[in-house]
Write a protein that holds these residues in place. Sequence first.
Motif, mmCIF file in Angstrom:
data_model
loop_
_atom_site.group_PDB
_atom_site.id
_atom_site.type_symbol
_atom_site.label_atom_id
_atom_site.label_comp_id
_atom_site.label_asym_id
_atom_site.label_seq_id
_atom_site.Cartn_x
_atom_site.Cartn_y
_atom_site.Cartn_z
ATOM 1 N N SER A 3 0.805 -1.230 0.000
ATOM 2 C CA SER A 3 0.000 0.000 0.000
ATOM 3 C C SER A 3 0.834 1.274 0.000
ATOM 4 C CB SER A 3 -0.895 0.016 1.242
ATOM 5 O OG SER A 3 -0.098 0.158 2.415
ATOM 6 N N GLY B 237 -7.913 -2.073 -3.891
ATOM 7 C CA GLY B 237 -6.772 -2.891 -4.267
ATOM 8 C C GLY B 237 -7.212 -3.999 -5.205
ATOM 9 N N GLN C 281 -3.178 -4.746 2.477
ATOM 10 C CA GLN C 281 -4.002 -5.274 1.390
ATOM 11 C C GLN C 281 -4.561 -6.662 1.738
ATOM 12 O OE1 GLN C 281 -4.677 -3.552 -2.125
ATOM 13 N NE2 GLN C 281 -4.797 -2.387 -0.212
#
Length: 322
Positions: free
Chosen positions: A87, A95, A104
């Motif tokens: 990230s 995502g 994520q």
Amino acid sequence: MHRRIGVILFGLAALSLVAAVGIGVIFGAREITDRINPECTVTVGEHTAKLQREQAENASLITAIARQRGMPARAASIALATAYQESDLYNIDHGDRDSIGLFQQRPSQGWGTEEQIMDPVYATNAFYDALAKVDGYESMVITEAAQEVQRSAFPGAYADHEDDARAIASALTGNSPEALTCRAPSSVDSADATLTSSGLTPRAETIRREVQERFGDQQVGGFAPGGVSEGHMEGSAHYDGRAVDVFFRPVNERNKVRGWAMAQYFVANAERLQVSTVIYDDRIWTARRSDEGWRDYDVPSSSGGDRAILEHRDHVHVDVFA
């Protein structure tokens, strides 16, 4: 007709390429801007990592939770390298597929609900829960340990962030003193100065609570007007209830590391918490001179009192703007 369709398809493909290039330029421009104008820097040895404020705040949280859990600095390095790759150390709400958050993590893969994963504290603890189950992670290559937790389609990518992750973890665990510094506003809007039941202003009370939440049961002191002040100089923010002292006694190497972990945590979060000054181990950081980073803390010769206390050898001093 076929030719017209071909022209249309070519045109659409060209537009898609332009859009993709445009998006790439936007993200590339942001990365370049972040690197040219970092709000925080971490320098350990010859390596310097550059961070924006939000990235530094998230990095400090990830590292503080590792310390809370009694995990080694290596765990923080693994978590930071992972969050960098997943990230870029931002708590994003999108995502690949249903991946979200700092790491994520995917609700569909059992990491938690969307609301939970978007909570950085929950997400970080979930990552460490999984890492703790990896036998021998402390001695594993960072990319291998991260992959054991994440099961990424691109495991080698974690290696791109190892140097930054190690430097940041070293600073925020306190193993590299005065390695992290941030630029911060030199002034903020005035706030309620009414003292709370702890003898602190609301802003300073937030600092006290943050200490308890992120660093556990430390000995914390403040000062309320009319009380007894041990070693505070004239004009100290303690007299206005704007300062908190966090003690690390006895003065030894272990406590010095713990003290620097806290001191640099509050610099990383200075803008969010409206911190004006951090002093520890005869070093000072101030928002008003934040471009200069950590500086020598010169105690006036006329101040009297216990010089070890005045030099803040046994405690971290944090004060907030009025």
